[in-house]
Structures are given as structure tokens and as C-alpha cells.
Design a protein around this motif. Structure first.
Motif, short mmCIF file in Angstrom:
data_model
loop_
_atom_site.label_atom_id
_atom_site.label_comp_id
_atom_site.label_asym_id
_atom_site.label_seq_id
_atom_site.Cartn_x
_atom_site.Cartn_y
_atom_site.Cartn_z
N SER A 134 8.76 4.64 -3.92
CA SER A 134 8.58 4.83 -2.47
C SER A 134 9.50 3.85 -1.75
O SER A 134 9.99 2.87 -2.35
CB SER A 134 7.13 4.55 -2.06
OG SER A 134 6.85 3.18 -2.21
N THR A 139 11.73 -1.77 -0.36
CA THR A 139 11.96 -2.95 0.49
C THR A 139 11.25 -4.16 -0.10
O THR A 139 11.75 -5.29 -0.01
CB THR A 139 11.50 -2.70 1.95
OG1 THR A 139 10.09 -2.46 1.98
CG2 THR A 139 12.25 -1.55 2.59
N HIS A 163 9.73 -1.05 7.78
CA HIS A 163 10.19 -1.16 6.40
C HIS A 163 9.09 -0.82 5.41
O HIS A 163 9.09 -1.31 4.28
CB HIS A 163 10.72 -2.58 6.15
CG HIS A 163 11.79 -2.99 7.11
ND1 HIS A 163 13.04 -2.41 7.11
CD2 HIS A 163 11.78 -3.85 8.15
CE1 HIS A 163 13.77 -2.93 8.09
NE2 HIS A 163 13.02 -3.80 8.75
N GLY A 164 8.11 -0.02 5.84
CA GLY A 164 7.04 0.36 4.94
C GLY A 164 5.78 -0.43 5.20
O GLY A 164 5.63 -1.08 6.24
N GLU A 218 17.14 -2.08 9.79
CA GLU A 218 17.66 -0.72 9.75
C GLU A 218 18.93 -0.74 10.61
O GLU A 218 18.94 -1.40 11.66
CB GLU A 218 16.67 0.25 10.38
CG GLU A 218 15.32 0.32 9.70
CD GLU A 218 14.32 1.06 10.58
OE1 GLU A 218 14.28 2.29 10.49
OE2 GLU A 218 13.60 0.41 11.36
N LYS A 278 13.45 8.63 0.67
CA LYS A 278 13.33 9.93 1.34
C LYS A 278 14.26 11.00 0.75
O LYS A 278 14.04 11.44 -0.35
CB LYS A 278 13.53 9.76 2.85
CG LYS A 278 12.42 8.89 3.47
CD LYS A 278 12.32 9.06 4.95
CE LYS A 278 11.43 8.04 5.61
NZ LYS A 278 10.07 8.46 5.87
C1 LIG Z 1 13.37 2.56 7.32
C2 LIG Z 1 12.17 2.79 6.46
N1 LIG Z 1 11.86 1.89 5.53
C3 LIG Z 1 10.80 2.05 4.72
C4 LIG Z 1 9.99 3.16 4.81
C5 LIG Z 1 8.81 3.32 3.90
O1 LIG Z 1 9.05 4.35 3.01
P1 LIG Z 1 7.84 5.07 2.25
O2 LIG Z 1 7.06 5.79 3.31
O3 LIG Z 1 8.51 5.98 1.26
O4 LIG Z 1 7.04 3.99 1.60
C6 LIG Z 1 10.27 4.12 5.79
C7 LIG Z 1 9.40 5.30 5.94
O5 LIG Z 1 9.36 5.97 6.95
C8 LIG Z 1 11.38 3.94 6.64
O6 LIG Z 1 11.68 4.82 7.60
#
Ligand SMILES: Cc1ncc(COP(=O)(O)O)c(C=O)c1O
Length: 451
Positions: A134, A139, A163-164, A218, A278
């Protein structure tokens, strides 16, 4: 508030909510069954909305179908994980053929080789990568890598940056995000500066350089409202971190899709470490972290006497590798240009609609990602995103569902390559209709949004 205001407000709210309940009665039944087993009837905070979420039966290309049999244009695309639409035949074939030969083994595989090679060839910041399941895990491990490599503990992030959900990044400035349950110790080494503030960034990095392992950011605030970097901001971040011996991490989990090499290629700024997720899993669960060889070799079993430990039962899951490889192989320059042109078409259509309706509201767009904001000035900070009128977002979201358009409640639109100009015209037209429906309320209660 005047009596007349309450009248208009109640009328519009009731009309939209009643139409929703009438259109999605089976979803309500499914919701009422589910709440007996999953608190609130949703297993992720974001998929719940009032009065109850729609329940999807299946998806096909650009569309999803609810249990009522309604066909909805899917502009959520699994919060950005899906880029080729639902049931893409090449991805389905890769998964079916792959899983028939076994789904996961306890060894390195060809699928890992193919996807790792493709990612390292495409993304400037990737010399070496490691797979997780994930974005959250990606991160988490990028931060651990930075801390282990530098021997420093502090991390700087941007306010509004997402960042999750692991402990040290979950604490956020977003509205409604409750971070109870996170021990203070997890966040005491986390610093935060406003996105797009050149001076605050430089000051925080300089003043903390002895203890600061990395900056995680980001390239644009994604979940935080598609807030783009001011010209020179990413270059500034690169320069300041390098000068102060601090690592720069680009979290491209959301932003990767705008270019075959991610935003870092688009803006020509290469970080030390990068995370993606993603779309790179072809719609299956994935996270990837990686970066410069000299940093990532901290994990290298061959050259390091005590490599940093990183394990995980499902890391590099072979079926996911095959799905990701199939998805990315066809997400080439031409496909990215195509989907980005759909994003431009949507942006142009919306700007015209805002003007025709006499509205001073915003639409932030990059490639196939677009976020509307009920704010009357260009949105360049996370703080402005929080000012966007929530009631209008809520009503627009429900009203669009009533019109056959499935979007993310906070006004975020995510496109897929399964869409054509026709779907974008349909989407633009339905948003225009919705704005017209909300106009009396905007005139009464939100007249700061009028031109
Ligand atoms: C920039 C960013 N980092 C981290 C994540 C977390 O990812 P995940 O939902 O696969 O854990 C997301 C999810 O939307 C995200 O947009």
C-alpha cells in the motif's frame, strides 16, 4: 439567516436528498445489512457519506453499476488506483493467466524483475526499488530508509500533504481527521510547513538540518485539493535540501499518473527517494519505495553486513506485479497524453460553465486530476482548500449521483483512459446542470462566490 434563506436551503437540500433516496433504495438495504458487521457500514473513512453510500455491483470500462442497475460514470476510479477503467482486458488477462500458475511464492520472481525494471527506467529518482502492499507502507519505509541512512530522526512535511495513515504522517491539518490513538512520541519528530511557502521551507530546513533526516512532500497536494506548486517551488525544495544535507522524498503515489516518469520528470526535479502506488499496481494493492542506489543499498544483502530489515508476507505479490506490468506497459507516452488531454477538456469546459453561471469558483487541474473549490480566489495553499464551502460540495456530490455521475465528495475528479471526449462532455454538462441547481442557494447564502 433570513426566513427566505432557510426556505431555499431546505428546499434544495430536501429535493436532492429525496431524489437520492428514491434512486438508490437497494444500496440503502445493503448499507443497513452491512452496518451490523462493519461499523458505520464502510471499511474506509472516505467511502462513507450521508445519508448512506451507494453500493456498487460491478464495473465496466468508464462505468460502474449499482445493485439498483444504475449505470454511473466513475470519476473516482478507486481514488486514483484505476487508470484504464474497470475490467481492462489486458489486466484481466495478466491476472487470470498469472494466478492460474500460483499467486505468490516465497522467492524473487520474474514479475518483480519486470515491474522494477520498468519503474527504474521510467522514473528519474528510481535506481532501486522495493515493493510493499500500500501507499501507506511505502511512505512508512521511505521515512525509515531516510532515518536509517542519515542517522537523523526529524522529518518535515507540508501542511495539507497526505502520505497515508501510519502514525507519524496521519496527524494532518485536514478538517474532520481525528488522530486520537496516535501517541505523542510518534509525531514529536515531525515538522510541518505550509506548501508553497518558500521562506518557511528554507527556514525550517536550515534551522533543523542537524536533526532533519528528510523532507517528504507530494509534488502537488493531491488529496489535499490538487494544489499545484508555485513556479520554482520544487526546484527550491531540491536546492535547499541538498545544500543542508537533508534527503528529499517525493511522494508520487497520487501524482505519478500525470507523466510516464511522474511529476519529477514533468518538472525536471529529481528527489533522493520516491514513493509510488495506486496505478502502478493496475488496480491491485501496491506500494513502491525506492531511490538512489547508494541510499537503497542499505537493504542490500550482498554488500552490507547488516542490511536494514524489510519483510512482508505479500511484498512483491506476483499477481500484482503482473497486473501492474500490464497496466504500465500500455500507460505509455501516447496514453498519458491522451488522458491528460481529457483533463484539459474537462478543465476548459468547467471554466466556461463557471463563467456562464456567473460564478467565481475554482478548478485546479493537472493531467487527469481535477479538484473544484468553492473559493473565490486562485487556490495555492492548503489553508484555502479548507475554506471551500462544504455544504456545496456535499450537495453537488449527491446531485451528481442523482444524475448518473459518481465522484469523490470533496470535488475531486479522477479520469480513466477508458473515457472519451463524449464522457467528458457528459460530465461537464452534468456539473453545469448541478451548478444551475445550486445557484439560488449560492445567490442567497454564498454570494461571495458570484462574479
Ligand atoms: C500521496 C499519497 N500518499 C500516500 C497515500 C496512501 O496510499 P494507500 O491508500 O495505498 O495506503 C495516498 C493515498 O491516497 C496518497 O495519495
Amino acid at each position: 439567516m433570513t426566513k427566505e434563506q432557510v426556505g431555499i436551503e431546505e428546499l434544495i437540500e430536501k429535493k436532492i436528498a429525496d431524489a437520492y433516496k428514491e434512486k438508490f433504495p437497494v444500496s440503502r438495504q445493503h448499507h443497513e445489512k452491512l452496518i451490523n458487521y462493519i461499523p458505520g457500514g464502510a471499511t474506509r473513512s472516505l467511502s462513507y457519506f450521508k445519508p448512506y453510500p451507494i453500493h456498487i455491483d460491478y464495473g465496466q470500462g468508464a462505468w460502474v453499476f449499482t445493485h439498483e442497475g444504475h449505470k454511473l460514470l466513475d470519476v473516482t476510479n478507486a481514488y486514483g488506483a484505476i487508470v484504464h477503467g474497470h475490467g481492462d482486458p489486458d489486466i484481466v488477462k495478466a491476472v487470470q493467466e498469472g494466478i492460474a500458475r500460483g499467486s505468490q511464492y516465497s522467492t524473487p520472481t520474474d514479475g518483480q524483475y519486470k515491474l522494477a525494471k520498468l519503474l527504474c527506467e521510467r522514473i528519474p529518482g528510481f535506481d532501486r526499488v522495493r515493493f510493499v502492499n500500500s501507499g501507506t507502507e511505502a511512505t512508512l519505509f521511505a521515512l525509515r530508509t531516510a532515518r536509517a541512512y542519515t542517522g537523523k530522526d526529524k522529518i518535515l512535511k507540508m501542511s495539507g500533504g497526505f502520505h497515508g495513515t501510519h502514525d507519524c504522517v496521519a496527524a494532518s491539518t485536514k478538517k474532520n481527521v481525528i488522530t486520537a490513538g496516535i501517541p505523542k512520541g510518534m509525531t514529536e519528530d515531525m515538522l510541518e510547513v505550509p506548501f508553497n511557502d518558500f521562506e518557511a521551507f528554507e527556514k525550517a530546513v536550515k534551522e533543523n538540518s542537524d536533526e532533519l533526516a528528510a523532507v517528504i512532500m507530494e509534488p502537488f497536494l493531491g488529496a489535499g485539493g490538487v494544489v499545484l506548486p508555485k513556479p520554482g517551488y520544487l526546484e527550491h525544495a531540491r536546492k535547499v535540501t541538498a545544500k543542508n544535507n537533508v534527503l528529499l522524498i517525493f511522494d508520487e503515489i497520487f501524482s505519478y499518473r500525470v507523466n510516464t516518469g511522474g511529476c519529477q520528470k514533468l518538472y525536471g526535479v529529481t528527489p533522493d527517494l520516491t514513493t509510488v502506488g495506486k496505478v502502478v499496481g493496475g488496480g491491485l494493492p501496491i506500494g513502491v519505495f525506492g531511490g538512489k542506489k547508494e541510499i537503497m543499498n542499505i537493504f542490500c544483502h550482498e554488500k552490507t553486513s547488516k542490511p536494514l530489515y524489510h519483510s512482508g508476507t505479500f511484498n512483491g505479490y506476483e499477481t500484482v506485479m503482473q497486473a501492474g506490468y500490464a497496466a504500465l506497459s500500455k500507460y505509455d507516452e501516447a496514453k498519458v497524453a491522451y488522458i491528460n488531454s481529457l483533463g484539459d477538456q474537462l478543465q476548459n469546459g468547467l471554466l466556461k460553465s463557471f463563467e456562464n453561471n456567473g460564478l467565481n469558483i475554482q478548478s485546479n487541474q493537472i493531467g487527469s486530476l481535477l479538484n473544484m473549490h468553492f473559493v473565490n480566489e486562485p487556490v495555492t495553499t492548503a489553508e484555502q482548500v479548507l475554506e471551500s464551502e462544504e455544504q456545496l460540495h456535499t450537495l453537488m456530490h449527491l446531485s451528481l449521483l442523482n444524475k448518473g455521475i459518481f465522484t469523490i465528495p470533496r470535488g475531486l475528479f479522477i479520469l480513466s483512459t477508458a473515457m472519451t471526449k463524449d464522457e467528458i462532455d457528459l460530465l461537464t454538462g452534468k456539473i453545469d446542470e448541478t451548478l444551475k441547481e445550486l445557484l439560488p442557494l449560492i445567490e442567497e447564502k454564498y454570494n461571495h462566490l458570484l462574479l
